[in-house]
Write an enzyme that holds these catalytic residues in place. Sequence first.
Site, PDB file in Angstrom:
ATOM      1  N   ASP A   1       0.829  -1.205   0.000  1.00 19.11           N
ATOM      2  CA  ASP A   1       0.000   0.000   0.000  1.00 19.11           C
ATOM      3  C   ASP A   1       0.865   1.258   0.000  1.00 19.11           C
ATOM      4  O   ASP A   1       0.808   2.078   0.925  1.00 19.11           O
ATOM      5  CB  ASP A   1      -0.937  -0.018   1.205  1.00 19.11           C
ATOM      6  CG  ASP A   1      -1.878  -1.206   1.175  1.00 19.11           C
ATOM      7  OD1 ASP A   1      -2.193  -1.678   0.072  1.00 19.11           O
ATOM      8  OD2 ASP A   1      -2.298  -1.660   2.256  1.00 19.11           O
TER       9      ASP A   1
ATOM     10  N   LYS B   1      -0.271  -7.870  -3.712  1.00 15.73           N
ATOM     11  CA  LYS B   1      -1.592  -7.234  -3.687  1.00 15.73           C
ATOM     12  C   LYS B   1      -1.419  -5.727  -3.817  1.00 15.73           C
ATOM     13  O   LYS B   1      -0.681  -5.118  -3.053  1.00 15.73           O
ATOM     14  CB  LYS B   1      -2.341  -7.573  -2.399  1.00 15.73           C
ATOM     15  CG  LYS B   1      -3.771  -7.022  -2.375  1.00 15.73           C
ATOM     16  CD  LYS B   1      -4.554  -7.561  -1.192  1.00 15.73           C
ATOM     17  CE  LYS B   1      -4.230  -6.836   0.096  1.00 15.73           C
ATOM     18  NZ  LYS B   1      -4.753  -5.432   0.117  1.00 15.73           N
TER      19      LYS B   1
ATOM     20  N   HIS C   1      -3.182  -1.709  -4.490  1.00 11.66           N
ATOM     21  CA  HIS C   1      -4.287  -0.752  -4.559  1.00 11.66           C
ATOM     22  C   HIS C   1      -3.838   0.271  -5.600  1.00 11.66           C
ATOM     23  O   HIS C   1      -3.307   1.323  -5.258  1.00 11.66           O
ATOM     24  CB  HIS C   1      -4.541  -0.074  -3.213  1.00 11.66           C
ATOM     25  CG  HIS C   1      -5.296  -0.911  -2.247  1.00 11.66           C
ATOM     26  ND1 HIS C   1      -4.764  -1.373  -1.065  1.00 11.66           N
ATOM     27  CD2 HIS C   1      -6.573  -1.381  -2.275  1.00 11.66           C
ATOM     28  CE1 HIS C   1      -5.666  -2.088  -0.414  1.00 11.66           C
ATOM     29  NE2 HIS C   1      -6.768  -2.107  -1.130  1.00 11.66           N
TER      30      HIS C   1
ATOM     31  N   ASP D   1      -6.622  -5.212  -5.450  1.00 10.37           N
ATOM     32  CA  ASP D   1      -7.623  -5.173  -4.376  1.00 10.37           C
ATOM     33  C   ASP D   1      -8.628  -4.054  -4.654  1.00 10.37           C
ATOM     34  O   ASP D   1      -8.726  -3.086  -3.907  1.00 10.37           O
ATOM     35  CB  ASP D   1      -6.900  -4.965  -3.043  1.00 10.37           C
ATOM     36  CG  ASP D   1      -7.805  -5.152  -1.840  1.00 10.37           C
ATOM     37  OD1 ASP D   1      -8.995  -5.468  -2.031  1.00 10.37           O
ATOM     38  OD2 ASP D   1      -7.323  -4.965  -0.709  1.00 10.37           O
ATOM     39  N   ARG D   2      -9.389  -4.227  -5.718  1.00 11.35           N
ATOM     40  CA  ARG D   2     -10.299  -3.178  -6.184  1.00 11.35           C
ATOM     41  C   ARG D   2     -11.617  -3.157  -5.413  1.00 11.35           C
ATOM     42  O   ARG D   2     -12.291  -2.145  -5.350  1.00 11.35           O
ATOM     43  CB  ARG D   2     -10.574  -3.381  -7.681  1.00 11.35           C
ATOM     44  CG  ARG D   2     -11.457  -2.333  -8.326  1.00 11.35           C
ATOM     45  CD  ARG D   2     -10.839  -0.945  -8.245  1.00 11.35           C
ATOM     46  NE  ARG D   2     -11.661   0.066  -8.873  1.00 11.35           N
ATOM     47  CZ  ARG D   2     -12.746   0.613  -8.332  1.00 11.35           C
ATOM     48  NH1 ARG D   2     -13.157   0.241  -7.137  1.00 11.35           N
ATOM     49  NH2 ARG D   2     -13.425   1.545  -8.983  1.00 11.35           N
ATOM     50  N   LYS D   3     -12.003  -4.301  -4.860  1.00 15.75           N
ATOM     51  CA  LYS D   3     -13.278  -4.421  -4.131  1.00 15.75           C
ATOM     52  C   LYS D   3     -14.431  -3.825  -4.949  1.00 15.75           C
ATOM     53  O   LYS D   3     -15.115  -2.901  -4.516  1.00 15.75           O
ATOM     54  CB  LYS D   3     -13.200  -3.756  -2.751  1.00 15.75           C
ATOM     55  CG  LYS D   3     -12.203  -4.404  -1.806  1.00 15.75           C
ATOM     56  CD  LYS D   3     -12.283  -3.762  -0.420  1.00 15.75           C
ATOM     57  CE  LYS D   3     -11.274  -4.384   0.532  1.00 15.75           C
ATOM     58  NZ  LYS D   3      -9.881  -3.967   0.223  1.00 15.75           N
ATOM     59  N   PHE D   4     -14.671  -4.411  -6.105  1.00 16.52           N
ATOM     60  CA  PHE D   4     -15.766  -3.939  -6.948  1.00 16.52           C
ATOM     61  C   PHE D   4     -17.075  -3.980  -6.167  1.00 16.52           C
ATOM     62  O   PHE D   4     -17.400  -4.979  -5.515  1.00 16.52           O
ATOM     63  CB  PHE D   4     -15.888  -4.812  -8.197  1.00 16.52           C
ATOM     64  CG  PHE D   4     -14.733  -4.683  -9.148  1.00 16.52           C
ATOM     65  CD1 PHE D   4     -14.580  -3.538  -9.924  1.00 16.52           C
ATOM     66  CD2 PHE D   4     -13.798  -5.699  -9.270  1.00 16.52           C
ATOM     67  CE1 PHE D   4     -13.519  -3.417 -10.810  1.00 16.52           C
ATOM     68  CE2 PHE D   4     -12.737  -5.592 -10.158  1.00 16.52           C
ATOM     69  CZ  PHE D   4     -12.592  -4.443 -10.923  1.00 16.52           C
TER      70      PHE D   4
ATOM     71  N   TYR E   1      -5.691  -7.578  13.894  1.00 17.61           N
ATOM     72  CA  TYR E   1      -4.690  -8.467  13.320  1.00 17.61           C
ATOM     73  C   TYR E   1      -4.731  -9.858  13.939  1.00 17.61           C
ATOM     74  O   TYR E   1      -5.223 -10.050  15.054  1.00 17.61           O
ATOM     75  CB  TYR E   1      -3.288  -7.888  13.527  1.00 17.61           C
ATOM     76  CG  TYR E   1      -3.000  -6.643  12.733  1.00 17.61           C
ATOM     77  CD1 TYR E   1      -3.062  -6.649  11.342  1.00 17.61           C
ATOM     78  CD2 TYR E   1      -2.645  -5.452  13.366  1.00 17.61           C
ATOM     79  CE1 TYR E   1      -2.782  -5.509  10.605  1.00 17.61           C
ATOM     80  CE2 TYR E   1      -2.358  -4.303  12.639  1.00 17.61           C
ATOM     81  CZ  TYR E   1      -2.429  -4.341  11.263  1.00 17.61           C
ATOM     82  OH  TYR E   1      -2.151  -3.213  10.538  1.00 17.61           O
TER      83      TYR E   1
ATOM     84  N   ARG F   1       1.576  -3.595   6.315  1.00 16.64           N
ATOM     85  CA  ARG F   1       2.522  -2.803   7.095  1.00 16.64           C
ATOM     86  C   ARG F   1       3.512  -3.649   7.878  1.00 16.64           C
ATOM     87  O   ARG F   1       4.636  -3.209   8.130  1.00 16.64           O
ATOM     88  CB  ARG F   1       1.748  -1.878   8.038  1.00 16.64           C
ATOM     89  CG  ARG F   1       1.144  -0.684   7.341  1.00 16.64           C
ATOM     90  CD  ARG F   1       0.147   0.053   8.210  1.00 16.64           C
ATOM     91  NE  ARG F   1      -1.142  -0.638   8.271  1.00 16.64           N
ATOM     92  CZ  ARG F   1      -2.197  -0.184   8.940  1.00 16.64           C
ATOM     93  NH1 ARG F   1      -2.103   0.942   9.621  1.00 16.64           N
ATOM     94  NH2 ARG F   1      -3.335  -0.853   8.930  1.00 16.64           N
TER      95      ARG F   1
END
Length: 274
Positions: free
Chosen positions: A40, A62, A64, A93-96, A227, A245
């Site tokens: 990210d 992955k 974004h 990781d578009r999360k349509f 987590y 992270r």
Amino acid sequence: MASKSQFPYEDRARDHPNPLARRLFQIATEKQSNVVVSADVTTTKELLDLADRLGPYMVVLKTHIDILADFSAETITGLQSLSQKHNFLIFEDRKFVDIGNTVQKQYHGGALHISEWAHIVNATVLPGPGIIDALAQVASAPDFPHASDRGLLILATMTSKGSLATGQYTELSVELARKYKGFVLGFVASRSLEGVETAGKADDEDFVLFTTGVNLASKGDALGQQYQTPESAIGGGADFIISGRGIYAAPDPVDAARRYQKAGWDAYLKRVGR
């Protein structure tokens, strides 16, 4: 829902009906890794640098892609080159989450051209069955050249505190995965979905489970993220562990990736009795 999590990756690579899932398990076996790095970061240079440095230790990168301030065609060619160099898949990781007509354009066109470079994407079933049908239509179109190399993960549960992705929502996620199992690889979920029963169950189904929010050191953050460790995630049914992270923000990301690789692989060996 039937689970084959107790079987070794090489068996699932041999027997899985989905070609992309077979490739995924083959990569995991070859690299002795079940790590997905969630990169990210906000510039192409950071993204490609991480992909190159961490590529040997991960199975999937992955992204974004829409948080990159300088996204361009060079971003994509760089990712594709590193994917081949280090043998990892790319998961956008578009999360349509929109009506079918819109998600088809988001997936197969627009500024990002996601279908051309992302092996894996994900979606939520909040809009109903049409969203899964629409994405599957893109991948199965006669003129789409990447059909055997594309797949979808359904967002079945989330790791954020207070998430509403529970109950009937999760059940619908499993039901639609069964209906579109030629395109749906499996789920993003915080736990095993083995106990979720819906119509369309088949004895030979083998949905892949990606678990997010995996961190060796932290239990959460100030924004509600919760987590779990690699051992608890794999022990709970995860096939692949997603860490962001905990790896890329570590003082030494390469060392962190190696530690997650070892922790995840050791947990997998324990699960399959090796």
